[in-house]
Motif scaffolding. Structure first.
Motif, PDB file in Angstrom:
ATOM      1  N   HIS A 248       0.819  -1.217   0.000  1.00  0.00           N
ATOM      2  CA  HIS A 248       0.000   0.000   0.000  1.00  0.00           C
ATOM      3  C   HIS A 248       0.851   1.265   0.000  1.00  0.00           C
ATOM      4  O   HIS A 248       0.421   2.335   0.410  1.00  0.00           O
ATOM      5  CB  HIS A 248      -1.035  -0.039   1.140  1.00  0.00           C
ATOM      6  CG  HIS A 248      -1.971  -1.182   0.926  1.00  0.00           C
ATOM      7  ND1 HIS A 248      -3.003  -1.133   0.004  1.00  0.00           N
ATOM      8  CD2 HIS A 248      -1.967  -2.440   1.437  1.00  0.00           C
ATOM      9  CE1 HIS A 248      -3.616  -2.314  -0.018  1.00  0.00           C
ATOM     10  NE2 HIS A 248      -3.008  -3.114   0.838  1.00  0.00           N
TER      11      HIS A 248
ATOM     12  N   CYS B 198      -7.486   2.211  -4.659  1.00  0.00           N
ATOM     13  CA  CYS B 198      -7.301   0.948  -3.942  1.00  0.00           C
ATOM     14  C   CYS B 198      -8.368   0.829  -2.847  1.00  0.00           C
ATOM     15  O   CYS B 198      -8.870   1.839  -2.355  1.00  0.00           O
ATOM     16  CB  CYS B 198      -5.908   0.929  -3.320  1.00  0.00           C
ATOM     17  SG  CYS B 198      -5.487  -0.586  -2.450  1.00  0.00           S
TER      18      CYS B 198
ATOM     19  N   CYS C 225      -7.893   0.372   0.057  1.00  0.00           N
ATOM     20  CA  CYS C 225      -7.378   0.973   1.293  1.00  0.00           C
ATOM     21  C   CYS C 225      -7.648   2.481   1.347  1.00  0.00           C
ATOM     22  O   CYS C 225      -7.405   3.115   2.372  1.00  0.00           O
ATOM     23  CB  CYS C 225      -5.887   0.715   1.427  1.00  0.00           C
ATOM     24  SG  CYS C 225      -4.852   1.767   0.377  1.00  0.00           S
TER      25      CYS C 225
ATOM     26  N   CYS D 212      -1.565   2.280  -5.414  1.00  0.00           N
ATOM     27  CA  CYS D 212      -0.856   1.300  -4.575  1.00  0.00           C
ATOM     28  C   CYS D 212      -0.212   0.205  -5.428  1.00  0.00           C
ATOM     29  O   CYS D 212      -0.762  -0.225  -6.441  1.00  0.00           O
ATOM     30  CB  CYS D 212      -1.828   0.629  -3.606  1.00  0.00           C
ATOM     31  SG  CYS D 212      -2.435   1.738  -2.341  1.00  0.00           S
TER      32      CYS D 212
HETATM   33 ZN   LIG Z   1      -3.857   0.348  -1.078  1.00  0.00          ZN
END
Ligand SMILES: [Zn+2]
Length: 298
Positions: free
Chosen positions: A159, A175, A177, A182
Motif C-alpha cells: 500500500h 485501492c 485501502c 498502490c
Molecule cells: Zn492500497
C-alpha cells in the motif's frame, strides 16, 4: 528446547492446524472449513488443538496466523477484510479458553517468518517476504523474529505507491485501502490479469504459458509486471537492504521472475553492486501454519 509448536492458519474459507515437532517437521495436520460466526470459529479452533494434543500425547505452544493485524491501540483485530474477525481480541479469547498464552500475527508476516526460520531464506539475517496472490501482503523478519513496529504496519509495502511511475501509469487505480496508485494494484495477480485482458479479468495463471506460445498481449503484460515489481523491490532494498527477498503466493510460481528481477532491480538501487537473492518460497501453502508455529522461537 524440546518444544512442540502448534500453528493455526485462519483463512477466509479454510482453517488449518499443524503441529511442528522440535526439529521442525510437521507431525500432524488438520484442515477444516472456517466456521462462522466468530464464537464458532473459536470453538472449532479449540477442538482442533485438543484433538491434536490428544493424538500426539503432547502439550504445545499455540500461534495463530490471521489475514489482519491486532491493533496495538485497542488489542482488537483490524484490517481483516474477508473475515468476521475485526473487533475481536482473538488471541486473548483463545488464551482464556486454553489457559495458556496465544501469539497472533498477520499471515504475510507468518509467511516471511516460516521462510526465514527453515525455508528458502534460512540462514539469512533480515528477510523481506512478499505474497503475490489475489492481494499483495508482505512481512519483515529480522534475525528470527517478525519486526512488527509500534503500529504493526512494518512491511506493508503493497500500500505504498508504485515508485518511479511512468506517465501512462500515473496516478493509478483507486485501492480498497483508500489511496490511489498502490503497488498491490500493479503487481498482484488480479492486477496483472486486468493489465493483460481488461477490467473483468482476475486470473493471471495462464499468462506465462500464453507468453511462451507467442501471445503478444501476454508477453507485454508480463514485461510490464516484472518491470513494476522490480521498481517496487528496488525501493525495499534502498530502504532496508535485506539479506534476502522471498516470493510467495500464486505469482511466485512464474519462473521468469527469478531470472528477470535480479537483472531489473539494480537500475533503481542506490548502489554500484546489488546481489540481493530473490528466492522462491520453499514451504508453499504450508507457510501459514509453519510461520504461526514459529511465533514461538527456540
Ligand atoms: Zn492500497
Amino acid at each position: 528446547m524440546t518444544r512442540y509448536r502448534i500453528g493455526i492458519d485462519v483463512g477466509g474459507t479454510k482453517t488449518e492446524l499443524a503441529v511442528l515437532s522440535p526439529d521442525g517437521a510437521i507431525d500432524y495436520r488438520q484442515r477444516i472449513d472456517t466456521p462462522e460466526p466468530y464464537l464458532d470459529k473459536l470453538a472449532a479452533i479449540e477442538t482442533l488443538i485438543e484433538r491434536a494434543e490428544a493424538a500426539l500425547g503432547i502439550s504445545a505452544t499455540v500461534g495463530l496466523g490471521i489475514p489482519g493485524v491486532v491493533s496495538p491501540a485497542t488489542g482488537l483485530v483490524k484490517n481483516a477484510n474477508s473475515l468476521s474477525l475485526n473487533g475481536y481480541a482473538m488471541d486473548r479469547d483463545l488464551a482464556q479458553r486454553l489457559g495458556r498464552e496465544v501469539r497472533i500475527e498477520n499471515d504475510a508476516n507468518c509467511f516471511a517468518l516460516s521462510e526465514a526460520a527453515d525455508g528458502a531464506a534460512a540462514g539469512y539475517g533480515v528477510v523481506f517476504g512478499v505474497i503475490l496472490g489475489t492481494g499483495c501482503g508482505s512481512g519483515l523478519v529480522a534475525h528470527g523474529r517478525v519486526h512488527q513496529g509500534p503500529h504493526r504496519v512494518a512491511g506493508e509495502w503493497g500500500h505504498n505507491p508504485l515508485p518511479w511511475m511512468k506517465p501512462d501509469e500515473y496516478p493509478g487505480e483507486m485501492c480498497w485501502c483508500g489511496q490511489r496508485g498502490c503497488l498491490e494494484n500493479f503487481v498482484a495477480g488480479p492486477a496483472l490479469a486486468r493489465d493483460c485482458d481488461g477490467p473483468g479479468a482476475r486470473d493471471a495463471s495462464a499468462l506465462p504459458a500464453r507468453a511462451l506460445a507467442g501471445d503478444q498481449a501476454a508477453i507485454a503484460a508480463l514485461e510490464r509486471h516484472a518491470d513494476r515489481l522490480a521498481r517496487g523491490l528496488a525501493q525495499v532494498i534502498n530502504l532496508l537492504d535485506p539479506d534476502a527477498i522471498v516470493l510467495g503466493g500464486g505469482l511466485s510460481n512464474m519462473d521468469h521472475l527469478y531470472e528477470v528481477l535480479p537483472r531489473l532491480i539494480p537500475r533503481n538501487v542506490f548502489s554500484d553492486t546489488i546481489a540481493t537473492p530473490i528466492l522462491r518460497n520453499k514451504h508453499g501453502d504450508s507457510s501459514g501454519v509453519r510461520g504461526a508455529a514459529w511465533l514461538w522461537p527456540a
